[in-house]
Design a protein around this motif. Structure first.
Motif, PDB file in Angstrom:
ATOM      1  N   VAL A 131       0.880  -1.160   0.000  1.00  0.00           N
ATOM      2  CA  VAL A 131       0.000   0.000   0.000  1.00  0.00           C
ATOM      3  C   VAL A 131       0.920   1.212   0.000  1.00  0.00           C
ATOM      4  N   ASP A 132       0.764   2.073  -0.986  1.00  0.00           N
ATOM      5  CA  ASP A 132       1.663   3.202  -1.177  1.00  0.00           C
ATOM      6  C   ASP A 132       0.862   4.496  -1.042  1.00  0.00           C
ATOM      7  N   ASN A 133       1.198   5.319  -0.061  1.00  0.00           N
ATOM      8  CA  ASN A 133       0.566   6.629   0.124  1.00  0.00           C
ATOM      9  C   ASN A 133       1.558   7.692  -0.321  1.00  0.00           C
ATOM     10  N   GLN A 134       1.161   8.504  -1.309  1.00  0.00           N
ATOM     11  CA  GLN A 134       2.055   9.530  -1.822  1.00  0.00           C
ATOM     12  C   GLN A 134       1.284  10.796  -2.147  1.00  0.00           C
ATOM     13  N   THR A 135       2.038  11.824  -2.499  1.00  0.00           N
ATOM     14  CA  THR A 135       1.459  13.110  -2.894  1.00  0.00           C
ATOM     15  C   THR A 135       2.090  13.540  -4.207  1.00  0.00           C
ATOM     16  N   VAL A 136       1.267  14.081  -5.091  1.00  0.00           N
ATOM     17  CA  VAL A 136       1.724  14.618  -6.374  1.00  0.00           C
ATOM     18  C   VAL A 136       1.386  16.103  -6.387  1.00  0.00           C
ATOM     19  N   HIS A 137       2.314  16.924  -6.852  1.00  0.00           N
ATOM     20  CA  HIS A 137       2.068  18.355  -6.998  1.00  0.00           C
ATOM     21  C   HIS A 137       2.013  18.691  -8.480  1.00  0.00           C
ATOM     22  N   SER A 138       1.086  19.567  -8.829  1.00  0.00           N
ATOM     23  CA  SER A 138       0.957  20.020 -10.209  1.00  0.00           C
ATOM     24  C   SER A 138       0.846  21.534 -10.196  1.00  0.00           C
ATOM     25  N   GLN A 139       1.589  22.193 -11.063  1.00  0.00           N
ATOM     26  CA  GLN A 139       1.530  23.647 -11.154  1.00  0.00           C
ATOM     27  C   GLN A 139       0.231  24.130 -11.778  1.00  0.00           C
ATOM     28  N   ASP A 140      -0.419  23.264 -12.537  1.00  0.00           N
ATOM     29  CA  ASP A 140      -1.695  23.612 -13.153  1.00  0.00           C
ATOM     30  C   ASP A 140      -2.768  23.644 -12.070  1.00  0.00           C
ATOM     31  N   PRO A 141      -3.647  24.648 -12.076  1.00  0.00           N
ATOM     32  CA  PRO A 141      -4.661  24.741 -11.021  1.00  0.00           C
ATOM     33  C   PRO A 141      -5.805  23.724 -11.135  1.00  0.00           C
ATOM     34  N   SER A 142      -5.827  22.939 -12.200  1.00  0.00           N
ATOM     35  CA  SER A 142      -6.905  21.975 -12.384  1.00  0.00           C
ATOM     36  C   SER A 142      -6.553  20.624 -11.764  1.00  0.00           C
ATOM     37  N   PRO A 143      -7.401  20.101 -10.874  1.00  0.00           N
ATOM     38  CA  PRO A 143      -7.159  18.765 -10.323  1.00  0.00           C
ATOM     39  C   PRO A 143      -7.136  17.686 -11.405  1.00  0.00           C
ATOM     40  N   LEU A 144      -7.867  17.911 -12.491  1.00  0.00           N
ATOM     41  CA  LEU A 144      -7.900  16.925 -13.572  1.00  0.00           C
ATOM     42  C   LEU A 144      -6.534  16.742 -14.219  1.00  0.00           C
ATOM     43  N   VAL A 145      -5.747  17.802 -14.284  1.00  0.00           N
ATOM     44  CA  VAL A 145      -4.401  17.703 -14.856  1.00  0.00           C
ATOM     45  C   VAL A 145      -3.526  16.820 -13.972  1.00  0.00           C
ATOM     46  N   ALA A 146      -3.602  17.005 -12.656  1.00  0.00           N
ATOM     47  CA  ALA A 146      -2.812  16.192 -11.729  1.00  0.00           C
ATOM     48  C   ALA A 146      -3.226  14.725 -11.816  1.00  0.00           C
ATOM     49  N   ILE A 147      -4.523  14.464 -11.875  1.00  0.00           N
ATOM     50  CA  ILE A 147      -5.014  13.091 -11.991  1.00  0.00           C
ATOM     51  C   ILE A 147      -4.564  12.482 -13.308  1.00  0.00           C
ATOM     52  N   ASN A 148      -4.645  13.246 -14.383  1.00  0.00           N
ATOM     53  CA  ASN A 148      -4.214  12.767 -15.703  1.00  0.00           C
ATOM     54  C   ASN A 148      -2.741  12.381 -15.692  1.00  0.00           C
ATOM     55  N   ARG A 149      -1.909  13.187 -15.076  1.00  0.00           N
ATOM     56  CA  ARG A 149      -0.474  12.868 -15.000  1.00  0.00           C
ATOM     57  C   ARG A 149      -0.238  11.575 -14.220  1.00  0.00           C
ATOM     58  N   LEU A 150      -0.978  11.400 -13.136  1.00  0.00           N
ATOM     59  CA  LEU A 150      -0.843  10.182 -12.344  1.00  0.00           C
ATOM     60  C   LEU A 150      -1.295   8.963 -13.143  1.00  0.00           C
ATOM     61  N   LEU A 151      -2.417   9.076 -13.851  1.00  0.00           N
ATOM     62  CA  LEU A 151      -2.902   7.959 -14.670  1.00  0.00           C
ATOM     63  C   LEU A 151      -1.895   7.596 -15.750  1.00  0.00           C
ATOM     64  N   ASN A 152      -1.288   8.598 -16.370  1.00  0.00           N
ATOM     65  CA  ASN A 152      -0.272   8.334 -17.395  1.00  0.00           C
ATOM     66  C   ASN A 152       0.962   7.663 -16.801  1.00  0.00           C
ATOM     67  N   ARG A 153       1.335   8.052 -15.597  1.00  0.00           N
ATOM     68  CA  ARG A 153       2.488   7.424 -14.948  1.00  0.00           C
ATOM     69  C   ARG A 153       2.200   5.950 -14.650  1.00  0.00           C
ATOM     70  N   LEU A 154       0.990   5.651 -14.189  1.00  0.00           N
ATOM     71  CA  LEU A 154       0.616   4.258 -13.958  1.00  0.00           C
ATOM     72  C   LEU A 154       0.635   3.467 -15.260  1.00  0.00           C
ATOM     73  N   GLY A 155       0.187   4.084 -16.343  1.00  0.00           N
ATOM     74  CA  GLY A 155       0.238   3.422 -17.654  1.00  0.00           C
ATOM     75  C   GLY A 155       1.658   3.093 -18.068  1.00  0.00           C
ATOM     76  N   LYS A 156       2.597   3.984 -17.799  1.00  0.00           N
ATOM     77  CA  LYS A 156       4.000   3.712 -18.116  1.00  0.00           C
ATOM     78  C   LYS A 156       4.550   2.561 -17.284  1.00  0.00           C
ATOM     79  N   ASP A 157       3.967   2.350 -16.099  1.00  0.00           N
ATOM     80  CA  ASP A 157       4.380   1.239 -15.237  1.00  0.00           C
ATOM     81  C   ASP A 157       3.688  -0.072 -15.616  1.00  0.00           C
TER      82      ASP A 157
END
Length: 83
Positions: free
Chosen positions: A36-62
């Motif tokens: 179980v991995d608890n982490q935090t991601v920061h995004s300079q873009d003010p939209s939460p959707l951008v941060a979620i999108n980046r996380l989803l893409n990172r999981l896809g790369k994994d």
């Protein structure tokens, strides 16, 4: 011919806005068969959707493939071939 075996991953995201000078802070929990991995991601873009999108893409790369994602709760299910 054998059947493909899968391993699954559960994702829970909590976007937080308004606490940082700019952008979004997103806490997430990733539950895999190993940990179980608890982490935090920061995004300079003010939209939460951008941060979620980046996380989803990172999981896809994994190697994780998105099976289902609920935008109301920000929870997702992923799978990848079991090795």
């Amino acid at each position: 011919m054998g059947r493909q075996a899968w391993e699954y991953c559960l994702l829970t995201c909590t976007p937080v806005t308004g606490f940082d000078e700019e952008g979004v802070r997103m806490a997430y929990q990733l539950v895999t068969p190993e940990q179980v991995d608890n982490q935090t991601v920061h995004s300079q873009d003010p939209s939460p959707l951008v941060a979620i999108n980046r996380l989803l893409n990172r999981l896809g790369k994994d190697g994780w493939e998105l099976v289902s994602y609920d935008t109301a709760t920000n929870r997702g299910v992923f799978k990848r071939p079991k090795t």
